[in-house]
Structure formats: structure tokens, C-alpha cells
Design a protein around this motif. Structure first.
Motif, PDB file in Angstrom:
ATOM      1  N   THR A 168      52.530  38.358  56.294  1.00  0.00           N
ATOM      2  CA  THR A 168      53.412  39.300  55.592  1.00  0.00           C
ATOM      3  C   THR A 168      52.914  40.737  55.577  1.00  0.00           C
ATOM      4  OG1 THR A 168      52.383  39.007  53.414  1.00  0.00           O
ATOM      5  CG2 THR A 168      54.131  37.426  54.044  1.00  0.00           C
ATOM      6  N   GLY A 169      51.591  40.931  55.628  1.00  0.00           N
ATOM      7  CA  GLY A 169      51.023  42.271  55.507  1.00  0.00           C
ATOM      8  C   GLY A 169      51.226  42.880  54.132  1.00  0.00           C
ATOM      9  N   SER A 170      51.442  42.056  53.124  1.00  0.00           N
ATOM     10  CA  SER A 170      51.826  42.544  51.797  1.00  0.00           C
ATOM     11  C   SER A 170      50.881  42.064  50.702  1.00  0.00           C
ATOM     12  CB  SER A 170      53.246  42.053  51.487  1.00  0.00           C
ATOM     13  OG  SER A 170      53.574  42.221  50.125  1.00  0.00           O
ATOM     14  N   PHE A 171      50.350  43.030  49.935  1.00  0.00           N
ATOM     15  CA  PHE A 171      49.556  42.649  48.768  1.00  0.00           C
ATOM     16  C   PHE A 171      50.388  41.841  47.800  1.00  0.00           C
ATOM     17  CE2 PHE A 171      49.127  43.518  44.249  1.00  0.00           C
ATOM     18  CZ  PHE A 171      48.022  42.737  43.991  1.00  0.00           C
ATOM     19  N   LEU A 172      51.616  42.250  47.624  1.00  0.00           N
ATOM     20  CA  LEU A 172      52.495  41.565  46.685  1.00  0.00           C
ATOM     21  C   LEU A 172      52.537  40.067  47.001  1.00  0.00           C
ATOM     22  CD1 LEU A 172      54.348  42.428  44.348  1.00  0.00           C
ATOM     23  CD2 LEU A 172      56.214  42.402  45.984  1.00  0.00           C
TER      24      LEU A 172
ATOM     25  N   PRO B  49      38.516  50.943  46.175  1.00  0.00           N
ATOM     26  CA  PRO B  49      39.288  49.717  46.394  1.00  0.00           C
ATOM     27  C   PRO B  49      38.707  48.497  45.671  1.00  0.00           C
ATOM     28  CG  PRO B  49      38.911  50.845  48.471  1.00  0.00           C
ATOM     29  CD  PRO B  49      38.100  51.560  47.427  1.00  0.00           C
ATOM     30  N   ARG B  50      37.396  48.502  45.418  1.00  0.00           N
ATOM     31  CA  ARG B  50      36.802  47.361  44.702  1.00  0.00           C
ATOM     32  C   ARG B  50      37.327  47.266  43.273  1.00  0.00           C
ATOM     33  NH1 ARG B  50      30.815  48.984  45.713  1.00  0.00           N
ATOM     34  NH2 ARG B  50      31.868  50.825  44.986  1.00  0.00           N
ATOM     35  N   VAL B  51      37.533  48.411  42.635  1.00  0.00           N
ATOM     36  CA  VAL B  51      38.088  48.409  41.277  1.00  0.00           C
ATOM     37  C   VAL B  51      39.528  47.898  41.316  1.00  0.00           C
ATOM     38  CG1 VAL B  51      38.765  49.862  39.329  1.00  0.00           C
ATOM     39  CG2 VAL B  51      36.553  50.210  40.429  1.00  0.00           C
ATOM     40  N   ALA B  52      40.285  48.358  42.300  1.00  0.00           N
ATOM     41  CA  ALA B  52      41.664  47.889  42.447  1.00  0.00           C
ATOM     42  C   ALA B  52      41.694  46.390  42.721  1.00  0.00           C
ATOM     43  CB  ALA B  52      42.372  48.662  43.553  1.00  0.00           C
TER      44      ALA B  52
ATOM     45  N   VAL C 142      39.465  44.134  41.745  1.00  0.00           N
ATOM     46  CA  VAL C 142      39.150  43.433  40.491  1.00  0.00           C
ATOM     47  C   VAL C 142      40.360  43.463  39.559  1.00  0.00           C
ATOM     48  CG1 VAL C 142      37.721  43.481  38.406  1.00  0.00           C
ATOM     49  CG2 VAL C 142      36.651  43.730  40.656  1.00  0.00           C
ATOM     50  N   ALA C 143      41.047  44.601  39.506  1.00  0.00           N
ATOM     51  CA  ALA C 143      42.253  44.693  38.678  1.00  0.00           C
ATOM     52  C   ALA C 143      43.309  43.700  39.167  1.00  0.00           C
ATOM     53  CB  ALA C 143      42.799  46.116  38.688  1.00  0.00           C
ATOM     54  N   ALA C 144      43.492  43.637  40.478  1.00  0.00           N
ATOM     55  CA  ALA C 144      44.477  42.711  41.046  1.00  0.00           C
ATOM     56  C   ALA C 144      44.090  41.267  40.764  1.00  0.00           C
ATOM     57  CB  ALA C 144      44.601  42.939  42.553  1.00  0.00           C
ATOM     58  N   TRP C 145      42.816  40.948  40.977  1.00  0.00           N
ATOM     59  CA  TRP C 145      42.337  39.587  40.727  1.00  0.00           C
ATOM     60  C   TRP C 145      42.541  39.229  39.257  1.00  0.00           C
ATOM     61  CZ3 TRP C 145      36.555  38.156  40.148  1.00  0.00           C
ATOM     62  CH2 TRP C 145      36.418  36.765  40.027  1.00  0.00           C
ATOM     63  N   SER C 146      42.183  40.143  38.370  1.00  0.00           N
ATOM     64  CA  SER C 146      42.352  39.897  36.937  1.00  0.00           C
ATOM     65  C   SER C 146      43.814  39.648  36.603  1.00  0.00           C
ATOM     66  CB  SER C 146      41.836  41.096  36.132  1.00  0.00           C
ATOM     67  OG  SER C 146      40.469  41.312  36.381  1.00  0.00           O
ATOM     68  N   LEU C 147      44.675  40.436  37.206  1.00  0.00           N
ATOM     69  CA  LEU C 147      46.105  40.302  36.952  1.00  0.00           C
ATOM     70  C   LEU C 147      46.624  38.938  37.400  1.00  0.00           C
ATOM     71  CD1 LEU C 147      48.871  42.042  36.357  1.00  0.00           C
ATOM     72  CD2 LEU C 147      49.022  41.881  38.823  1.00  0.00           C
ATOM     73  N   VAL C 148      46.371  38.571  38.656  1.00  0.00           N
ATOM     74  CA  VAL C 148      46.959  37.331  39.162  1.00  0.00           C
ATOM     75  C   VAL C 148      46.278  36.099  38.571  1.00  0.00           C
ATOM     76  CG1 VAL C 148      47.931  38.353  41.243  1.00  0.00           C
ATOM     77  CG2 VAL C 148      45.613  37.423  41.332  1.00  0.00           C
ATOM     78  N   HIS C 149      44.979  36.183  38.345  1.00  0.00           N
ATOM     79  CA  HIS C 149      44.282  35.040  37.741  1.00  0.00           C
ATOM     80  C   HIS C 149      44.717  34.865  36.278  1.00  0.00           C
ATOM     81  CE1 HIS C 149      41.084  32.030  37.811  1.00  0.00           C
ATOM     82  NE2 HIS C 149      40.890  32.368  36.555  1.00  0.00           N
ATOM     83  N   GLY C 150      44.783  35.967  35.563  1.00  0.00           N
ATOM     84  CA  GLY C 150      45.238  35.897  34.175  1.00  0.00           C
ATOM     85  C   GLY C 150      46.669  35.407  34.064  1.00  0.00           C
ATOM     86  N   PHE C 151      47.523  35.885  34.967  1.00  0.00           N
ATOM     87  CA  PHE C 151      48.908  35.432  34.979  1.00  0.00           C
ATOM     88  C   PHE C 151      48.965  33.927  35.205  1.00  0.00           C
ATOM     89  CE2 PHE C 151      52.842  34.255  36.970  1.00  0.00           C
ATOM     90  CZ  PHE C 151      53.790  34.856  36.154  1.00  0.00           C
ATOM     91  N   ALA C 152      48.209  33.430  36.188  1.00  0.00           N
ATOM     92  CA  ALA C 152      48.196  31.992  36.473  1.00  0.00           C
ATOM     93  C   ALA C 152      47.714  31.200  35.262  1.00  0.00           C
ATOM     94  CB  ALA C 152      47.324  31.702  37.691  1.00  0.00           C
ATOM     95  N   ASP C 153      46.678  31.677  34.592  1.00  0.00           N
ATOM     96  CA  ASP C 153      46.186  30.990  33.380  1.00  0.00           C
ATOM     97  C   ASP C 153      47.256  30.943  32.295  1.00  0.00           C
ATOM     98  OD1 ASP C 153      43.678  30.297  34.303  1.00  0.00           O
ATOM     99  OD2 ASP C 153      42.622  31.903  33.252  1.00  0.00           O
TER     100      ASP C 153
ATOM    101  N   VAL D 127      55.321  40.845  38.010  1.00  0.00           N
ATOM    102  CA  VAL D 127      54.107  41.335  37.354  1.00  0.00           C
ATOM    103  C   VAL D 127      53.230  42.092  38.349  1.00  0.00           C
ATOM    104  CG1 VAL D 127      51.962  40.598  36.234  1.00  0.00           C
ATOM    105  CG2 VAL D 127      54.141  39.638  35.503  1.00  0.00           C
ATOM    106  N   ALA D 128      53.047  41.551  39.545  1.00  0.00           N
ATOM    107  CA  ALA D 128      52.235  42.234  40.556  1.00  0.00           C
ATOM    108  C   ALA D 128      52.872  43.565  40.938  1.00  0.00           C
ATOM    109  CB  ALA D 128      52.063  41.347  41.784  1.00  0.00           C
ATOM    110  N   ARG D 129      54.180  43.581  41.072  1.00  0.00           N
ATOM    111  CA  ARG D 129      54.880  44.814  41.429  1.00  0.00           C
ATOM    112  C   ARG D 129      54.694  45.869  40.328  1.00  0.00           C
ATOM    113  NH1 ARG D 129      59.382  42.948  43.119  1.00  0.00           N
ATOM    114  NH2 ARG D 129      58.954  43.364  45.306  1.00  0.00           N
ATOM    115  N   PHE D 130      54.754  45.453  39.083  1.00  0.00           N
ATOM    116  CA  PHE D 130      54.629  46.404  37.973  1.00  0.00           C
ATOM    117  C   PHE D 130      53.316  47.184  38.039  1.00  0.00           C
ATOM    118  CE2 PHE D 130      53.074  47.488  33.760  1.00  0.00           C
ATOM    119  CZ  PHE D 130      54.110  48.291  33.323  1.00  0.00           C
ATOM    120  N   LEU D 131      52.240  46.472  38.362  1.00  0.00           N
ATOM    121  CA  LEU D 131      50.933  47.135  38.355  1.00  0.00           C
ATOM    122  C   LEU D 131      50.620  47.854  39.653  1.00  0.00           C
ATOM    123  CD1 LEU D 131      48.443  47.703  36.700  1.00  0.00           C
ATOM    124  CD2 LEU D 131      47.450  45.588  37.532  1.00  0.00           C
ATOM    125  N   PHE D 132      50.957  47.258  40.796  1.00  0.00           N
ATOM    126  CA  PHE D 132      50.455  47.784  42.052  1.00  0.00           C
ATOM    127  C   PHE D 132      51.504  48.193  43.086  1.00  0.00           C
ATOM    128  CE2 PHE D 132      46.659  45.504  40.655  1.00  0.00           C
ATOM    129  CZ  PHE D 132      45.746  46.503  40.838  1.00  0.00           C
TER     130      PHE D 132
END
Length: 193
Positions: free
Chosen positions: A80-84, A144-147, A149-160, A182-187
């Protein structure tokens, strides 16, 4: 012996499958090799023979989970080439492979320094980071490392939250639509749906 007895040559797989079942039933910290042997329909010594001890078994389960996650995220990113879509794929992985996820992020329960675990965990992190790099620089920011971690926190937290039942009604109970929103809202606010 149970009706789920392993087939000759697949004892290791049978014990790992029993571990997935047990983690979902009792949690990773309450798992016992004796119970796994019973669930897999093998001798009490079989799990210890293949994994040494409980930490060895959980290390193998974590390694398998990180490998599956890295492969899944990489495949989605290449397709897909998509972070989303990488973010949505992460959420689906966490929901569909809940037992693995419960173990993977509890390094206190296994040998997180084992070379194969380090390698596949790095591959999973790299796949998520590469997904972040598909976003515009102004969205990613200077590090990009901060981004990532933010993305990981978002998707992992959402899954939890989803697994805990806190978000079951979001988007009519549609996991994919909820995770994507949720992913679209942040990134990825500028990407059309």
C-alpha cells in the motif's frame, strides 16, 4: 491424552499452540509447562525438552509474534505504501494475535536479549518506522523516531482499548474503520478516506 494430541514431528508447534490457548485463558504470567503438556496431549517433560523452562517457551512465543508482526507490517507497507494501512494492520495483528501480543510486550517474562528476538523486534520496529516515513515531513517532525513511538503508542493503545471492550461501539463496532479514523486524526489528516 487429549483429542488435540500432536502429530509426530510437530511437538514444538503443538506446545506453542497450547501456549497461545493458555495465555488467552490464564495470562502469560500464570502459564505452566505442566498445563501446556496436558493441553497439547504430550508428556510432562516434552515442553521442558523443547523450551527449557517457562521463560524459554515465552521467548519462543515472543519471537514468533515479532516475526509475524514484522512480516505483516512489511507486506502491508510494500503493498500500500501507506502509514495509515500499516497502523490498521498493527491493530488487526494485535486483535487477531492477542496471545502473542500479550507476551511480546512483557519482556520481564522472557529473554528479550536473545539474538533472534532482538532481530525480529528490530524488524517490526523498522516496518512501523518505514510506515511513518511515508508521511509528509511536516507531519513526521524533526525526529522520525519520536513520530514512530507516537504511532506505536496510538495503535497499540487503540488495540488494547478495543480488546478491553472500551471501544466496541466506535464506528458501529467496525475495527478497521475505527482504527483508520484514529490513525488519520493523529498522522494523516490530509488523506481522503
Amino acid at each position: 491424552m487429549t483429542s488435540r494430541a500432536y502429530h509426530h514431528g510437530n511437538l514444538r508447534r503443538a506446545v506453542l499452540d497450547a501456549a497461545v490457548e493458555a495465555v488467552l485463558d490464564v495470562g502469560p504470567s500464570q502459564l505452566s509447562l505442566r498445563d501446556l503438556a496436558r493441553r497439547a496431549g504430550v508428556s510432562h517433560a516434552a515442553p521442558a525438552y523443547h523450551f527449557g523452562n517457562k521463560a524459554g517457551l515465552l521467548t519462543s512465543l515472543a519471537e514468533e509474534g515479532f516475526r509475524m508482526l514484522a512480516d505483516h507490517l512489511t507486506e502491508v507497507l510494500e503493498r500500500t505504501g501507506s502509514f495509515l494501512e500499516v497502523g490498521v494492520a498493527y491493530v488487526h495483528f494485535a486483535v487477531e494475535h492477542r496471545a502473542h501480543t500479550l507476551v511480546m510486550f512483557r519482556p520481564d517474562l522472557y529473554d528479550s536479549s536473545r539474538a533472534d528476538v532482538v532481530q525480529v523486534r528490530a524488524a517490526a520496529t523498522e516496518a512501523l518506522t518505514q510506515g511513518i516515513l511515508t508521511l509528509p515531513p511536516d507531519v513526521v517532525g524533526p525526529d522520525p523516531r519520536v513520530a514512530a513511538v507516537a504511532a506505536w503508542s496510538l495503535v497499540h493503545g487503540f488495540a488494547d482499548l478495543w480488546l478491553g471492550g472500551a471501544l466496541g461501539e466506535a464506528d458501529g463496532g467496525d475495527l478497521t474503520a475505527s482504527a483508520r479514523a484514529v490513525a488519520r486524526f493523529l498522522f494523516d489528516r490530509g488523506t481522503p478516506e
